[in-house]
Design an enzyme around this catalytic site. Sequence first.
Site, PDB file in Angstrom:
ATOM      1  N   GLU A 102      -2.295   7.793  -4.399  1.00 26.08           N
ATOM      2  CA  GLU A 102      -2.835   7.252  -5.419  1.00 26.08           C
ATOM      3  C   GLU A 102      -4.264   7.382  -5.911  1.00 26.08           C
ATOM      4  O   GLU A 102      -4.803   7.341  -7.095  1.00 26.08           O
ATOM      5  CB  GLU A 102      -2.517   5.738  -5.737  1.00 26.08           C
ATOM      6  CG  GLU A 102      -3.119   4.937  -4.591  1.00 26.08           C
ATOM      7  CD  GLU A 102      -3.092   3.399  -4.834  1.00 26.08           C
ATOM      8  OE1 GLU A 102      -1.778   3.061  -4.723  1.00 26.08           O
ATOM      9  OE2 GLU A 102      -3.937   2.807  -4.907  1.00 26.08           O
ATOM     10  N   HIS A 127      -1.330   0.362  -9.562  1.00 26.19           N
ATOM     11  CA  HIS A 127      -2.013  -0.536  -8.714  1.00 26.19           C
ATOM     12  C   HIS A 127      -2.581  -1.581  -9.635  1.00 26.19           C
ATOM     13  O   HIS A 127      -3.540  -1.833  -9.492  1.00 26.19           O
ATOM     14  CB  HIS A 127      -3.006   0.095  -7.977  1.00 26.19           C
ATOM     15  CG  HIS A 127      -3.304  -0.759  -6.696  1.00 26.19           C
ATOM     16  ND1 HIS A 127      -3.548  -0.096  -5.637  1.00 26.19           N
ATOM     17  CD2 HIS A 127      -3.292  -1.940  -6.423  1.00 26.19           C
ATOM     18  CE1 HIS A 127      -3.816  -0.801  -4.465  1.00 26.19           C
ATOM     19  NE2 HIS A 127      -3.819  -2.248  -5.006  1.00 26.19           N
ATOM     20  N   ARG A 160       0.847  -1.156   0.094  1.00 21.03           N
ATOM     21  CA  ARG A 160       0.077   0.106   0.091  1.00 21.03           C
ATOM     22  C   ARG A 160       0.916   1.323  -0.077  1.00 21.03           C
ATOM     23  O   ARG A 160       1.905   1.103   0.430  1.00 21.03           O
ATOM     24  CB  ARG A 160      -0.787   0.011   1.252  1.00 21.03           C
ATOM     25  CG  ARG A 160      -1.994  -1.060   1.262  1.00 21.03           C
ATOM     26  CD  ARG A 160      -2.891  -0.426   0.187  1.00 21.03           C
ATOM     27  NE  ARG A 160      -4.405  -1.269   0.253  1.00 21.03           N
ATOM     28  CZ  ARG A 160      -4.579  -2.317  -0.486  1.00 21.03           C
ATOM     29  NH1 ARG A 160      -3.401  -2.642  -1.351  1.00 21.03           N
ATOM     30  NH2 ARG A 160      -5.535  -3.237  -0.599  1.00 21.03           N
TER      31      ARG A 160
HETATM   32  P1  NAD Z   1      -1.443 -11.234   4.410  1.00 21.13           P
HETATM   33  O1  NAD Z   1      -2.678 -10.984   5.459  1.00 21.13           O
HETATM   34  O2  NAD Z   1      -1.788 -12.885   3.950  1.00 21.13           O
HETATM   35  O3  NAD Z   1      -0.044 -10.972   5.196  1.00 21.13           O
HETATM   36  C1  NAD Z   1       0.253  -9.978   5.633  1.00 21.13           C
HETATM   37  C2  NAD Z   1       1.253 -10.321   6.596  1.00 21.13           C
HETATM   38  O4  NAD Z   1       1.884  -9.066   7.089  1.00 21.13           O
HETATM   39  C3  NAD Z   1       1.119 -11.149   7.810  1.00 21.13           C
HETATM   40  O5  NAD Z   1       1.798 -12.219   7.792  1.00 21.13           O
HETATM   41  C4  NAD Z   1       1.160 -10.158   8.827  1.00 21.13           C
HETATM   42  O6  NAD Z   1       1.521 -11.017  10.205  1.00 21.13           O
HETATM   43  C5  NAD Z   1       2.165  -9.323   8.442  1.00 21.13           C
HETATM   44  N1  NAD Z   1       2.382  -8.107   9.189  1.00 21.13           N
HETATM   45  C6  NAD Z   1       1.188  -7.498   9.860  1.00 21.13           C
HETATM   46  N2  NAD Z   1       1.591  -6.315  10.825  1.00 21.13           N
HETATM   47  C7  NAD Z   1       2.962  -6.257  10.200  1.00 21.13           C
HETATM   48  C8  NAD Z   1       4.132  -5.368  10.535  1.00 21.13           C
HETATM   49  N3  NAD Z   1       4.000  -4.432  11.481  1.00 21.13           N
HETATM   50  N4  NAD Z   1       5.197  -5.638  10.082  1.00 21.13           N
HETATM   51  C9  NAD Z   1       5.470  -6.488   9.111  1.00 21.13           C
HETATM   52  N5  NAD Z   1       4.649  -7.492   8.712  1.00 21.13           N
HETATM   53  C10 NAD Z   1       3.453  -7.331   9.136  1.00 21.13           C
HETATM   54  O7  NAD Z   1      -1.770 -10.444   3.390  1.00 21.13           O
HETATM   55  P2  NAD Z   1      -1.487 -10.778   1.607  1.00 21.13           P
HETATM   56  O8  NAD Z   1      -2.504 -11.305   1.112  1.00 21.13           O
HETATM   57  O9  NAD Z   1       0.035 -11.393   1.603  1.00 21.13           O
HETATM   58  O10 NAD Z   1      -1.228  -9.351   1.335  1.00 21.13           O
HETATM   59  C11 NAD Z   1      -0.432  -8.149   1.879  1.00 21.13           C
HETATM   60  C12 NAD Z   1      -0.709  -6.996   1.304  1.00 21.13           C
HETATM   61  O11 NAD Z   1      -0.402  -6.889   0.094  1.00 21.13           O
HETATM   62  C13 NAD Z   1      -2.159  -6.645   1.624  1.00 21.13           C
HETATM   63  O12 NAD Z   1      -2.291  -6.067   2.794  1.00 21.13           O
HETATM   64  C14 NAD Z   1      -2.525  -5.436   0.397  1.00 21.13           C
HETATM   65  O13 NAD Z   1      -2.302  -4.146   1.162  1.00 21.13           O
HETATM   66  C15 NAD Z   1      -1.659  -5.761  -0.299  1.00 21.13           C
HETATM   67  N6  NAD Z   1      -1.992  -6.175  -1.605  1.00 21.13           N
HETATM   68  C16 NAD Z   1      -1.593  -5.460  -2.994  1.00 21.13           C
HETATM   69  C17 NAD Z   1      -2.138  -5.523  -3.991  1.00 21.13           C
HETATM   70  C18 NAD Z   1      -1.927  -5.144  -5.201  1.00 21.13           C
HETATM   71  O14 NAD Z   1      -2.487  -5.127  -6.515  1.00 21.13           O
HETATM   72  N7  NAD Z   1      -0.812  -4.144  -5.537  1.00 21.13           N
HETATM   73  C19 NAD Z   1      -3.202  -7.006  -4.307  1.00 21.13           C
HETATM   74  C20 NAD Z   1      -3.302  -7.708  -3.060  1.00 21.13           C
HETATM   75  C21 NAD Z   1      -2.722  -7.157  -1.928  1.00 21.13           C
END
Ligand code: NAD
Length: 332
Positions: free
Chosen positions: A264, A296, A235
Amino acid sequence: MKVAVFSTKPYDRRFLEAANQDKTHQLHFFEVQMNEDTAILASDYPAICVFVNDNLDRPTIAKLAAGGTKLIALRCAGFNNVDLKAAKELGLTVVRVPAYSPYAVTEYTIALILTLNRKIHRAYNRVREGNFAIDGLVGFDLNCKTVGIIGTGKIGFLVAEALMKGFGCKILAYDPYPNPDLAAMGAKYVDLDELARRSDIITLHCPLTPETHYIINEKLISEMKKGVMLVNTGRGKLIDTKAVIEGLKSKKIGYIALDVYEQEANFFFEDFSNEIIADDVLQRLVTFPNAIVTSHQAFFTETALNNISETTLGNITDFETGKDCPNQIAIE
Ligand code: NAD
């Protein structure tokens, strides 16, 4: 159920209508973003469907509640754009699509790393202009490089696995909830400072929360290796973009790829090619030859769009029929 779908693009409509072939729900599509001014359009719709840049803050949710909306169906995983406390207080349920294709984002992340490193974005332009020189396009072998992964959930895990098994990278990871499977594969969990100090590449896969807001900031950048590569498909607000620009100018940051950007919502998904873009930070960012900005699109595959549509409509059906929805966001 009557559903008002906001921030609709032609592809959203196509995939949602395909998933709703049996007309279980009545979908009404609006191109505008959801915010306090547009919430009025959702009057008398019991459900709304929104995406990453719709702004569901308290005033917007209050207007939705007053108009009779009971369900906010996010067609994305992240929910940083929803005031969950306000939703709970005003009696709205929030559902999301927690995993539509972690592979889509993983593969895009790897594509960004390879493009930046091997300068494919620049080579593509050169050849189109008849410039076949390769001077200035030298890259490095990814093999044996150290990659720091911040957030090792579904996407972070797959990125780590691909880089370890596919390219022979060493993985350092930072996550308050370490994944034992990743550690068993050879990744080493360290604190954030150590990750910053030792990584050649740092990629962000944590959610945006108060703790992760500007997790990449001036101080952390100062601890990084000179010439580090940063990649953000998480994000926009995970990164202090102004600090990154200073890092690029001083050459502390050697490469950056951003698929998300903190402002964005003002630009992404829209065509501004005939306009003056009044965002000096974004405009400065795109002038660097060693920066790639995309709007994005890491999620943007057929598989992901199918899954998003099917899960979103399933979530709405669960809500309508009073079934427990596994994708409802638990609000404390
Ligand atoms: P997920 O929930 O499976 O994994 C997120 C991980 O981050 C978890 O293991 C959690 O413990 C960890 N986390 C939480 N707080 C943290 C911190 N302070 N420091 C480090 N790690 C921390 O989520 P995911 O499916 O792997 O997705 C991750 C992120 O990717 C989403 O939250 C979303 O914002 C982003 N995303 C972006 C797109 C895109 O098109 N660009 C698409 C999907 C997801």
